[in-house]
Every structure is written in C-alpha cells, then in structure tokens.
Design a protein around this motif. Sequence first.
Motif, mmCIF file in Angstrom:
data_model
loop_
_atom_site.group_PDB
_atom_site.id
_atom_site.type_symbol
_atom_site.label_atom_id
_atom_site.label_comp_id
_atom_site.label_asym_id
_atom_site.label_seq_id
_atom_site.Cartn_x
_atom_site.Cartn_y
_atom_site.Cartn_z
ATOM 1 N N VAL A 166 32.586 54.250 46.252
ATOM 2 C CA VAL A 166 32.216 52.873 46.551
ATOM 3 C C VAL A 166 33.193 51.942 45.841
ATOM 4 C CG1 VAL A 166 30.420 51.121 46.342
ATOM 5 C CG2 VAL A 166 29.798 53.507 46.772
ATOM 6 N N VAL A 167 33.757 51.015 46.600
ATOM 7 C CA VAL A 167 34.644 49.997 46.044
ATOM 8 C C VAL A 167 34.014 48.648 46.365
ATOM 9 C CG1 VAL A 167 36.951 48.975 46.113
ATOM 10 C CG2 VAL A 167 36.667 51.453 46.422
ATOM 11 N N VAL A 168 33.776 47.843 45.350
ATOM 12 C CA VAL A 168 33.159 46.532 45.538
ATOM 13 C C VAL A 168 34.186 45.453 45.265
ATOM 14 C CG1 VAL A 168 31.345 44.955 44.765
ATOM 15 C CG2 VAL A 168 30.892 47.417 44.890
ATOM 16 N N ASN A 169 34.403 44.575 46.239
ATOM 17 C CA ASN A 169 35.264 43.414 46.043
ATOM 18 C C ASN A 169 34.418 42.346 45.372
ATOM 19 O OD1 ASN A 169 36.853 41.145 46.171
ATOM 20 N ND2 ASN A 169 37.386 41.365 48.330
ATOM 21 N N LEU B 252 30.594 46.693 54.181
ATOM 22 C CA LEU B 252 29.476 45.764 54.179
ATOM 23 C C LEU B 252 30.109 44.391 54.171
ATOM 24 C CD1 LEU B 252 26.407 45.256 53.910
ATOM 25 C CD2 LEU B 252 26.753 45.247 51.423
ATOM 26 N N ARG B 253 29.897 43.605 55.239
ATOM 27 C CA ARG B 253 30.632 42.350 55.401
ATOM 28 C C ARG B 253 29.713 41.166 55.644
ATOM 29 N NH1 ARG B 253 35.969 43.340 59.069
ATOM 30 N NH2 ARG B 253 36.888 44.864 57.695
ATOM 31 N N ASN B 254 30.207 40.034 55.190
ATOM 32 C CA ASN B 254 29.609 38.741 55.486
ATOM 33 C C ASN B 254 30.663 37.693 55.207
ATOM 34 O OD1 ASN B 254 27.881 36.266 55.257
ATOM 35 N ND2 ASN B 254 26.352 37.786 55.781
ATOM 36 N N SER B 255 30.457 36.482 55.681
ATOM 37 C CA SER B 255 31.469 35.442 55.525
ATOM 38 C C SER B 255 31.480 34.793 54.151
ATOM 39 C CB SER B 255 31.293 34.377 56.609
ATOM 40 O OG SER B 255 30.002 33.808 56.519
ATOM 41 N N GLY B 256 30.416 34.942 53.365
ATOM 42 C CA GLY B 256 30.410 34.330 52.041
ATOM 43 C C GLY B 256 29.163 34.673 51.254
ATOM 44 N N ALA B 257 29.252 34.451 49.954
ATOM 45 C CA ALA B 257 28.159 34.812 49.050
ATOM 46 C C ALA B 257 26.872 34.057 49.351
ATOM 47 C CB ALA B 257 28.582 34.561 47.601
ATOM 48 N N GLU B 258 26.980 32.845 49.882
ATOM 49 C CA GLU B 258 25.786 32.038 50.128
ATOM 50 C C GLU B 258 25.200 32.248 51.522
ATOM 51 O OE1 GLU B 258 28.664 29.589 52.432
ATOM 52 O OE2 GLU B 258 28.683 31.241 51.042
ATOM 53 N N SER B 259 25.789 33.115 52.314
ATOM 54 C CA SER B 259 25.359 33.333 53.691
ATOM 55 C C SER B 259 23.999 34.018 53.757
ATOM 56 C CB SER B 259 26.380 34.183 54.439
ATOM 57 O OG SER B 259 27.615 33.512 54.504
ATOM 58 N N THR C 19 25.333 39.449 58.451
ATOM 59 C CA THR C 19 25.773 40.567 57.614
ATOM 60 C C THR C 19 25.863 41.807 58.494
ATOM 61 O OG1 THR C 19 24.718 39.632 55.660
ATOM 62 C CG2 THR C 19 25.198 41.992 55.612
ATOM 63 N N THR C 20 26.948 42.570 58.329
ATOM 64 C CA THR C 20 27.093 43.812 59.076
ATOM 65 C C THR C 20 27.431 44.947 58.127
ATOM 66 O OG1 THR C 20 29.457 43.463 59.523
ATOM 67 C CG2 THR C 20 27.884 42.665 61.180
ATOM 68 N N TRP C 21 26.992 46.141 58.482
ATOM 69 C CA TRP C 21 27.362 47.363 57.787
ATOM 70 C C TRP C 21 28.071 48.246 58.787
ATOM 71 C CZ3 TRP C 21 28.718 49.949 53.802
ATOM 72 C CH2 TRP C 21 28.722 51.330 53.833
ATOM 73 N N ASN C 22 29.365 48.442 58.554
ATOM 74 C CA ASN C 22 30.158 49.321 59.405
ATOM 75 C C ASN C 22 30.067 48.905 60.882
ATOM 76 O OD1 ASN C 22 31.994 51.417 59.284
ATOM 77 N ND2 ASN C 22 30.488 52.935 59.899
ATOM 78 N N GLY C 23 30.072 47.597 61.120
ATOM 79 C CA GLY C 23 30.017 47.087 62.485
ATOM 80 C C GLY C 23 28.631 47.041 63.097
#
Length: 154
Positions: free
Chosen positions: A64-67, A101-108, A112-116
């Motif tokens: 796991v790599v967390v940005n 695990l993606r989203n446009s920003g921390a306050e969103s 949110t998507t996981w692997n599309g």
Amino acid sequence: MGVVGPIGLVGGTNVFGTGLWALNFLLYASSLGITSVVLHMTDNSNLSAWLPIPMYEQQLTSIVVVNGKIVNSSQDHKDGMAVQLQLQPSTAGRTVYLSYLRNSGAESTENTTWNGISFEQNRDGTPLQVSDDEHTVQVDANSMANLCYETQKL
C-alpha cells in the motif's frame, strides 16, 4: 474513526480526507502489530464503517502506497508522486497491477472510486464500473518497480 464526535459533522467527517485518515491509522496500527481495531458508529452517524469482503480465492501479496499530499478539489495543480520499490528477485520481469482509491480532493463528499468502481453512483451502494482503465507496471531485471502517479483534476 471519529475526528469529530460522537456522530461526526456533515462536511467535516463525511469527506474523502477523513476516510484516508482512517485508512492511514489502520495501516499504521497494522505496522505496529496491532491485530484488531474496533470501529464504532451509530445509526445516525455522519461516518461510515466498511466491511472487508474476500475478493480473490488466492492469497495475494499487497503493498500500500498512500499519497499524503493534501489537496482540495478546487486546486488546478496537484502534485503527483514517484515511488521506487525493490521487490523479491523472483518478481523480475513480472507485471504488477495497480489499484487506486481516487477522489478530486480531501474535502470531497462524492465521486470516490476504487480501481474504477464507484459505490455511490447507483445511490444504493452497489458497485458500478465507471472506468475500465488498467494500470500496470513492469518489474525490471533488477526487481525494481517504478510507480509514477500523476494527479489529475477529476
């Protein structure tokens, strides 16, 4: 994982950043050898727990790599990151599959998507494939995997 108790705060605890904070805490606890963590929520909570489900019939090895760079959805430029992993010699020449695990920003609070896959688009929590992109990295002859993640405005 309440950051504002006892039931959370709309726009404060039901945002993407809070989910990442909880994930970071659980990963850190695991690295310390903690074998269980109790997540508490109420029926009127602005927080959501999740239930792990078996996804594969075989044992997988995961990294796991967390940005941890904090960004908001309103930012036009979002820094990416590069990670170089030294893997076991037996992995040389193999393909590594990446999941995001993606989203446009921390306050969103949505998108949110996981692997599309989105679990909110159908409004009933069922999964919906919103992207068919496959992300892979080839492990080089020295067993190095170079991961480059370019953040984009979603």
